[in-house]
Design a protein around this motif. Structure first.
Motif, PDB file in Angstrom:
ATOM      1  N   HIS A  27       8.092  -3.778  -4.202  1.00 56.73           N
ATOM      2  CA  HIS A  27       8.007  -2.358  -3.862  1.00 56.73           C
ATOM      3  C   HIS A  27       6.761  -1.772  -4.513  1.00 56.73           C
ATOM      4  CE1 HIS A  27       8.989   1.671  -2.839  1.00 56.73           C
ATOM      5  NE2 HIS A  27       9.332   2.031  -4.070  1.00 56.73           N
ATOM      6  N   LEU A  28       5.735  -1.527  -3.719  1.00 56.50           N
ATOM      7  CA  LEU A  28       4.441  -1.064  -4.223  1.00 56.50           C
ATOM      8  C   LEU A  28       3.967   0.132  -3.396  1.00 56.50           C
ATOM      9  CD1 LEU A  28       2.788  -4.615  -4.438  1.00 56.50           C
ATOM     10  CD2 LEU A  28       3.766  -3.315  -6.345  1.00 56.50           C
ATOM     11  N   PRO A  29       4.610   1.285  -3.530  1.00 58.95           N
ATOM     12  CA  PRO A  29       4.289   2.419  -2.662  1.00 58.95           C
ATOM     13  C   PRO A  29       2.854   2.905  -2.767  1.00 58.95           C
ATOM     14  CG  PRO A  29       5.715   3.094  -4.482  1.00 58.95           C
ATOM     15  CD  PRO A  29       5.698   1.603  -4.481  1.00 58.95           C
ATOM     16  N   HIS A  30       2.294   2.952  -3.973  1.00 61.88           N
ATOM     17  CA  HIS A  30       0.926   3.438  -4.118  1.00 61.88           C
ATOM     18  C   HIS A  30      -0.078   2.439  -3.541  1.00 61.88           C
ATOM     19  CE1 HIS A  30       2.360   6.782  -6.456  1.00 61.88           C
ATOM     20  NE2 HIS A  30       2.927   5.975  -7.347  1.00 61.88           N
ATOM     21  N   TYR A  31       0.189   1.161  -3.757  1.00 60.01           N
ATOM     22  CA  TYR A  31      -0.689   0.136  -3.200  1.00 60.01           C
ATOM     23  C   TYR A  31      -0.615   0.147  -1.671  1.00 60.01           C
ATOM     24  CZ  TYR A  31      -2.726  -4.457  -2.269  1.00 60.01           C
ATOM     25  OH  TYR A  31      -3.508  -5.473  -1.786  1.00 60.01           O
ATOM     26  N   SER A  33      -0.039   2.685   0.287  1.00 60.79           N
ATOM     27  CA  SER A  33      -0.809   3.835   0.776  1.00 60.79           C
ATOM     28  C   SER A  33      -2.300   3.594   0.647  1.00 60.79           C
ATOM     29  CB  SER A  33      -0.408   5.101  -0.003  1.00 60.79           C
ATOM     30  OG  SER A  33       0.960   5.387   0.177  1.00 60.79           O
ATOM     31  N   TRP A  34      -2.705   3.019  -0.474  1.00 62.74           N
ATOM     32  CA  TRP A  34      -4.124   2.734  -0.688  1.00 62.74           C
ATOM     33  C   TRP A  34      -4.633   1.730   0.338  1.00 62.74           C
ATOM     34  CZ3 TRP A  34      -6.375  -1.979  -2.060  1.00 62.74           C
ATOM     35  CH2 TRP A  34      -7.721  -1.936  -2.428  1.00 62.74           C
ATOM     36  N   LEU A  35      -3.816   0.720   0.612  1.00 61.19           N
ATOM     37  CA  LEU A  35      -4.226  -0.356   1.505  1.00 61.19           C
ATOM     38  C   LEU A  35      -4.517   0.154   2.913  1.00 61.19           C
ATOM     39  CD1 LEU A  35      -4.507  -3.414   0.976  1.00 61.19           C
ATOM     40  CD2 LEU A  35      -2.246  -3.710   1.975  1.00 61.19           C
ATOM     41  N   ASP A  36      -3.746   1.133   3.361  1.00 59.97           N
ATOM     42  CA  ASP A  36      -3.914   1.649   4.719  1.00 59.97           C
ATOM     43  C   ASP A  36      -5.280   2.276   4.944  1.00 59.97           C
ATOM     44  OD1 ASP A  36      -1.375   0.830   5.277  1.00 59.97           O
ATOM     45  OD2 ASP A  36      -0.467   2.834   5.244  1.00 59.97           O
ATOM     46  N   GLY A 126      13.906  -2.381   4.885  1.00 60.32           N
ATOM     47  CA  GLY A 126      13.951  -2.204   6.322  1.00 60.32           C
ATOM     48  C   GLY A 126      13.062  -1.077   6.792  1.00 60.32           C
ATOM     49  N   ALA A 127      13.115   0.071   6.101  1.00 61.62           N
ATOM     50  CA  ALA A 127      12.287   1.222   6.477  1.00 61.62           C
ATOM     51  C   ALA A 127      10.809   0.895   6.342  1.00 61.62           C
ATOM     52  CB  ALA A 127      12.652   2.424   5.613  1.00 61.62           C
ATOM     53  N   GLN A 128      10.439   0.207   5.275  1.00 57.92           N
ATOM     54  CA  GLN A 128       9.034  -0.139   5.064  1.00 57.92           C
ATOM     55  C   GLN A 128       8.544  -1.130   6.119  1.00 57.92           C
ATOM     56  OE1 GLN A 128       8.962  -1.548   1.009  1.00 57.92           O
ATOM     57  NE2 GLN A 128       8.749   0.508   0.159  1.00 57.92           N
ATOM     58  N   TRP A 129       9.390  -2.086   6.485  1.00 54.12           N
ATOM     59  CA  TRP A 129       8.978  -3.080   7.468  1.00 54.12           C
ATOM     60  C   TRP A 129       8.836  -2.461   8.850  1.00 54.12           C
ATOM     61  CZ3 TRP A 129       6.306  -7.128   7.351  1.00 54.12           C
ATOM     62  CH2 TRP A 129       6.316  -8.068   8.394  1.00 54.12           C
ATOM     63  N   LEU A 130       9.731  -1.555   9.197  1.00 56.53           N
ATOM     64  CA  LEU A 130       9.606  -0.855  10.474  1.00 56.53           C
ATOM     65  C   LEU A 130       8.316  -0.052  10.507  1.00 56.53           C
ATOM     66  CD1 LEU A 130      10.851   0.027  13.197  1.00 56.53           C
ATOM     67  CD2 LEU A 130      11.961   1.902  11.957  1.00 56.53           C
ATOM     68  N   GLN A 131       8.011   0.620   9.413  1.00 56.39           N
ATOM     69  CA  GLN A 131       6.778   1.410   9.361  1.00 56.39           C
ATOM     70  C   GLN A 131       5.554   0.518   9.467  1.00 56.39           C
ATOM     71  OE1 GLN A 131       4.377   1.483   6.658  1.00 56.39           O
ATOM     72  NE2 GLN A 131       3.127   2.967   7.802  1.00 56.39           N
TER      73      GLN A 131
END
Length: 242
Positions: A27-31, A33-36, A126-131
């Protein structure tokens, strides 16, 4: 992973520190977002260099380095960069019902998360993979739209194959690709493919999984991939979802 089997080249992008490998296992939310927002060109330059190096190693052993066959679902988000770095490429775009692919991908990612964490929030995975897959798919379709409108040559650059067709008739689908790129499918090559199908290592069956295990509903997936269904429904097989 097997010592004598092919492996996805996405590991090279992980070494370039521009890759979605890390987010698939933690779980790396900041990474995320940065990656996108990052330009992945340096990563594809690194991939190109590493493939050249492996080709050189092969020639040092007295073997002939010919055509690369690469495979990674993550490529879909970066088809424009892939084409820019490998201008003579041909893309095989595999299609499968997103209801199945999202559940399968979430299952795999949850397993990877469990290797690095004491607890795993399956619904968050699941939510992250769908996104992520929705984001990836949108980028792929946008790039392909650009190829079709700018050059009219998309048909020569991409072969669309349904997953179910690949399972039921793998040699026939490979023959389609060979025909499109103008390579003869020799009897020797076909025999090698059939031998690999007979002898390849068999994976152990994964535990049953479904969208509900990851907090997702079929209608939610259908809505996110509505444009994909509209464009590629004929390759998906089964019932096209509205």
């Amino acid at each position: 992973m097997y010592a004598r089997e092919a492996e996805e080249e996405i590991v090279f992008l992980a070494d370039a520190f521009l890759s979605h490998v890390s987010e698939s296992g933690a779980h790396l939310p900041h990474y995320r977002s940065w990656l996108d927002e990052q330009d992945f060109s340096p990563a594809y330059d690194y991939l190109h260099r590493m493939l050249q190096f492996i080709g050189w190693q092969k020639r040092q052993r007295g073997l002939q380095a010919q055509r690369w066959v690469l495979k990674s679902p993550a490529r879909l988000g970066y088809l424009d960069l892939l084409q820019a770095r490998f201008p003579d490429l041909h893309i095989v775009h595999m299609h499968r019902d997103p209801r199945t692919t999202i559940a399968s991908g979430a299952s795999l990612n949850a397993t990877l998360h469990a290797m690095h964490a004491d607890t795993v929030d399956a619904h968050r995975v699941g939510a992250q993979w769908l996104q992520r897959m929705g984001w990836t798919n949108d980028r792929a379709m946008s790039t392909r739209d650009g190829w079709a409108s700018e050059t009219g040559g998309e048909a020569a650059m991409v072969t669309d194959i349904g997953f179910d067709d690949a399972v039921t008739d793998p040699i026939g689908q490979v023959a389609r690709v060979y025909d499109t790129i103008g390579l003869p499918l020799t009897a020797e090559t076909e025999a090698a493919m059939r031998r690999w199908l007979r002898e390849r290592p068999r994976e152990a069956a994964r535990p049953p999984y479904g969208l509900e295990n990851y907090g997702l509903r079929p209608e939610q997936v259908d809505e996110r991939f509505a444009l994909y269904h509209k464009r590629f429904g004929q390759h998906i097989g089964g019932t096209a979802h509205a």
